[in-house]
Design a protein around this motif. Structure first.
Motif, PDB file in Angstrom:
ATOM      1  N   GLU A 258      -9.181 -13.626  12.422  1.00 53.73           N
ATOM      2  CA  GLU A 258      -8.143 -12.944  13.190  1.00 53.73           C
ATOM      3  C   GLU A 258      -7.057 -12.444  12.250  1.00 53.73           C
ATOM      4  OE1 GLU A 258      -5.587 -15.104  15.878  1.00 53.73           O
ATOM      5  OE2 GLU A 258      -5.817 -16.977  14.769  1.00 53.73           O
ATOM      6  N   GLN A 259      -6.387 -11.392  12.669  1.00 54.48           N
ATOM      7  CA  GLN A 259      -5.277 -10.809  11.925  1.00 54.48           C
ATOM      8  C   GLN A 259      -4.031 -10.935  12.797  1.00 54.48           C
ATOM      9  OE1 GLN A 259      -5.842  -9.221   8.891  1.00 54.48           O
ATOM     10  NE2 GLN A 259      -8.014  -8.751   8.926  1.00 54.48           N
ATOM     11  N   TYR A 260      -2.914 -11.314  12.207  1.00 52.85           N
ATOM     12  CA  TYR A 260      -1.679 -11.384  12.991  1.00 52.85           C
ATOM     13  C   TYR A 260      -0.470 -11.132  12.117  1.00 52.85           C
ATOM     14  CZ  TYR A 260      -2.416 -16.192  11.341  1.00 52.85           C
ATOM     15  OH  TYR A 260      -2.699 -17.305  10.581  1.00 52.85           O
ATOM     16  N   GLY A 261       0.635 -10.788  12.775  1.00 58.44           N
ATOM     17  CA  GLY A 261       1.862 -10.461  12.056  1.00 58.44           C
ATOM     18  C   GLY A 261       2.244  -9.007  12.251  1.00 58.44           C
ATOM     19  N   ASN A 262       3.400  -8.640  11.732  1.00 58.33           N
ATOM     20  CA  ASN A 262       3.909  -7.276  11.882  1.00 58.33           C
ATOM     21  C   ASN A 262       3.602  -6.428  10.647  1.00 58.33           C
ATOM     22  OD1 ASN A 262       5.015  -7.776  14.439  1.00 58.33           O
ATOM     23  ND2 ASN A 262       6.908  -8.531  13.549  1.00 58.33           N
ATOM     24  N   VAL A 263       3.280  -5.184  10.894  1.00 56.45           N
ATOM     25  CA  VAL A 263       3.058  -4.198   9.841  1.00 56.45           C
ATOM     26  C   VAL A 263       4.042  -3.056  10.071  1.00 56.45           C
ATOM     27  CG1 VAL A 263       1.455  -2.475   8.910  1.00 56.45           C
ATOM     28  CG2 VAL A 263       0.638  -4.769   9.482  1.00 56.45           C
ATOM     29  N   GLU A 264       4.839  -2.746   9.070  1.00 50.58           N
ATOM     30  CA  GLU A 264       5.830  -1.675   9.172  1.00 50.58           C
ATOM     31  C   GLU A 264       5.457  -0.556   8.201  1.00 50.58           C
ATOM     32  OE1 GLU A 264      10.332  -1.555   7.892  1.00 50.58           O
ATOM     33  OE2 GLU A 264      10.164  -2.556   9.843  1.00 50.58           O
ATOM     34  N   ILE A 265       5.112   0.596   8.758  1.00 50.42           N
ATOM     35  CA  ILE A 265       4.722   1.761   7.972  1.00 50.42           C
ATOM     36  C   ILE A 265       5.914   2.709   7.907  1.00 50.42           C
ATOM     37  CG2 ILE A 265       3.062   3.646   7.733  1.00 50.42           C
ATOM     38  CD1 ILE A 265       1.257   2.006   9.701  1.00 50.42           C
ATOM     39  N   THR A 266       6.378   3.003   6.712  1.00 53.95           N
ATOM     40  CA  THR A 266       7.573   3.825   6.532  1.00 53.95           C
ATOM     41  C   THR A 266       7.234   5.176   5.930  1.00 53.95           C
ATOM     42  OG1 THR A 266       8.929   1.844   6.183  1.00 53.95           O
ATOM     43  CG2 THR A 266       9.862   3.935   5.473  1.00 53.95           C
ATOM     44  N   ASN A 267       7.709   6.232   6.587  1.00 51.78           N
ATOM     45  CA  ASN A 267       7.618   7.584   6.033  1.00 51.78           C
ATOM     46  C   ASN A 267       8.911   7.819   5.248  1.00 51.78           C
ATOM     47  OD1 ASN A 267       7.802  10.381   5.571  1.00 51.78           O
ATOM     48  ND2 ASN A 267       6.684  10.877   7.444  1.00 51.78           N
ATOM     49  N   HIS A 268       8.817   7.839   3.929  1.00 55.87           N
ATOM     50  CA  HIS A 268      10.019   7.897   3.103  1.00 55.87           C
ATOM     51  C   HIS A 268      10.645   9.289   3.060  1.00 55.87           C
ATOM     52  CE1 HIS A 268       9.695   3.780   1.554  1.00 55.87           C
ATOM     53  NE2 HIS A 268       8.397   3.973   1.639  1.00 55.87           N
ATOM     54  N   LYS A 269       9.940  10.287   3.567  1.00 59.98           N
ATOM     55  CA  LYS A 269      10.507  11.642   3.610  1.00 59.98           C
ATOM     56  C   LYS A 269      11.373  11.823   4.853  1.00 59.98           C
ATOM     57  CE  LYS A 269       9.251  16.546   3.727  1.00 59.98           C
ATOM     58  NZ  LYS A 269       8.129  17.532   3.753  1.00 59.98           N
TER      59      LYS A 269
ATOM     60  N   MET B  51       0.847  -1.185   0.000  1.00 59.68           N
ATOM     61  CA  MET B  51       0.000   0.000   0.000  1.00 59.68           C
ATOM     62  C   MET B  51       0.888   1.242   0.000  1.00 59.68           C
ATOM     63  SD  MET B  51      -2.944  -1.543   0.340  1.00 59.68           S
ATOM     64  CE  MET B  51      -2.396  -3.118  -0.282  1.00 59.68           C
ATOM     65  N   THR B  52       0.510   2.241  -0.778  1.00 57.33           N
ATOM     66  CA  THR B  52       1.257   3.507  -0.811  1.00 57.33           C
ATOM     67  C   THR B  52       0.293   4.671  -0.646  1.00 57.33           C
ATOM     68  OG1 THR B  52       2.947   2.596  -2.289  1.00 57.33           O
ATOM     69  CG2 THR B  52       2.798   4.986  -2.143  1.00 57.33           C
ATOM     70  N   LEU B  53       0.576   5.506   0.341  1.00 57.80           N
ATOM     71  CA  LEU B  53      -0.228   6.706   0.586  1.00 57.80           C
ATOM     72  C   LEU B  53       0.664   7.922   0.403  1.00 57.80           C
ATOM     73  CD1 LEU B  53      -2.811   8.171   1.595  1.00 57.80           C
ATOM     74  CD2 LEU B  53      -1.915   7.889   3.921  1.00 57.80           C
TER      75      LEU B  53
ATOM     76  N   GLU C 298       4.814  13.953   1.389  1.00 59.38           N
ATOM     77  CA  GLU C 298       5.208  12.741   2.108  1.00 59.38           C
ATOM     78  C   GLU C 298       4.614  11.507   1.434  1.00 59.38           C
ATOM     79  OE1 GLU C 298       5.734  14.356   6.691  1.00 59.38           O
ATOM     80  OE2 GLU C 298       3.869  13.365   6.116  1.00 59.38           O
ATOM     81  N   ALA C 299       5.364  10.407   1.485  1.00 58.45           N
ATOM     82  CA  ALA C 299       4.889   9.127   0.958  1.00 58.45           C
ATOM     83  C   ALA C 299       5.103   8.047   2.011  1.00 58.45           C
ATOM     84  CB  ALA C 299       5.626   8.767  -0.329  1.00 58.45           C
ATOM     85  N   TYR C 300       4.079   7.244   2.258  1.00 56.53           N
ATOM     86  CA  TYR C 300       4.124   6.150   3.227  1.00 56.53           C
ATOM     87  C   TYR C 300       3.841   4.835   2.502  1.00 56.53           C
ATOM     88  CZ  TYR C 300       3.453   9.859   6.739  1.00 56.53           C
ATOM     89  OH  TYR C 300       3.574  10.988   7.519  1.00 56.53           O
ATOM     90  N   THR C 301       4.535   3.772   2.901  1.00 51.42           N
ATOM     91  CA  THR C 301       4.256   2.435   2.359  1.00 51.42           C
ATOM     92  C   THR C 301       4.123   1.434   3.495  1.00 51.42           C
ATOM     93  OG1 THR C 301       6.616   1.945   2.082  1.00 51.42           O
ATOM     94  CG2 THR C 301       5.457   2.854   0.168  1.00 51.42           C
ATOM     95  N   TRP C 302       3.303   0.399   3.253  1.00 47.83           N
ATOM     96  CA  TRP C 302       3.164  -0.682   4.223  1.00 47.83           C
ATOM     97  C   TRP C 302       2.502  -1.877   3.553  1.00 47.83           C
ATOM     98  CZ3 TRP C 302      -0.014   3.607   4.231  1.00 47.83           C
ATOM     99  CH2 TRP C 302      -1.380   3.392   4.104  1.00 47.83           C
TER     100      TRP C 302
END
Length: 205
Positions: A122-133, A91-93, A100-104
């Protein structure tokens, strides 16, 4: 701003909580268009691959304030009584006003009792949201249910700068709400909660 983006990313999976009906299965090349003048956005999605099934989408704000796009590619695994969907798409916002651009990527989704009984997700696992700026990251952990359901729907994590210093802690349930708190306060709470749990276990023995 990172807190708002984290809440947005979590809200995307919150709608799946009671979505246990037959999934939508679009044909190759099938498109879907949605324009919401009242909410200020428009969206276009297309089934770009049939084997494997991959959907691509593109959404933008009518006021030129954001662009949201990505692909959805669930890798399915069957475990007898459950089916697990591991997401492969990104996903890219883009927040145009802030440049600013964020991906996850989304967490793993598991549907239980597919043979008999009441379906539940159920949902499980890690989500890493990165601010590329700025280089800041939000690392969220979606907790698996566990044997007694204590961790069901729980999500927690931290927003950290590019040097990995924790700026704030986030916690809550992906089906309900997400809270933001000072990291030291959150870690003290977790330590105290762990201590109380261990004391209860020892008193029962």
């Amino acid at each position: 701003c990172e807190q708002c983006v984290a809440a947005f990313a979590v809200s995307a999976v919150a709608s799946q909580w009671e979505r246990t009906g037959k999934p939508f299965n679009p044909l190759l090349g099938e498109t879907y268009e949605l324009i919401r003048d009242d909410l200020g956005f428009r969206l276009l999605s297309e089934q770009v691959s049939h084997h494997p099934p991959i959907s691509a989408f593109y959404a933008e704000g009518l006021n030129n304030d954001f662009v949201f796009h990505g692909s959805i590619y669930p890798k399915l695994k069957f475990w007898g009584k459950s089916v697990e969907a591991e997401p492969k798409g990104t996903m890219t916002l883009e927040l145009l006003e802030h440049n600013e651009a964020y991906t996850w990527t989304n967490p793993t989704c598991c549907v239980h009792n597919i043979i008999v009984g009441k379906l539940w997700i159920e949902q499980y696992g890690n989500v890493e949201i990165t601010n590329h700026k700025t280089g800041e990251k939000c690392v969220l952990s979606f907790k698996p249910c566990g044997l007694f359901g204590k961790e069901l729907h729980k999500v927690e994590g931290y927003i950290q700068d590019k040097s990995k210093k924790k700026l704030c802690a986030l916690y809550g349930k992906w089906t309900e709400c997400l809270y933001s708190v000072d990291p030291a306060t959150f870690e003290a709470y977790k330590k105290n909660d762990k201590k109380n749990t261990e004391e209860k276990k020892s008193s029962k023995q």
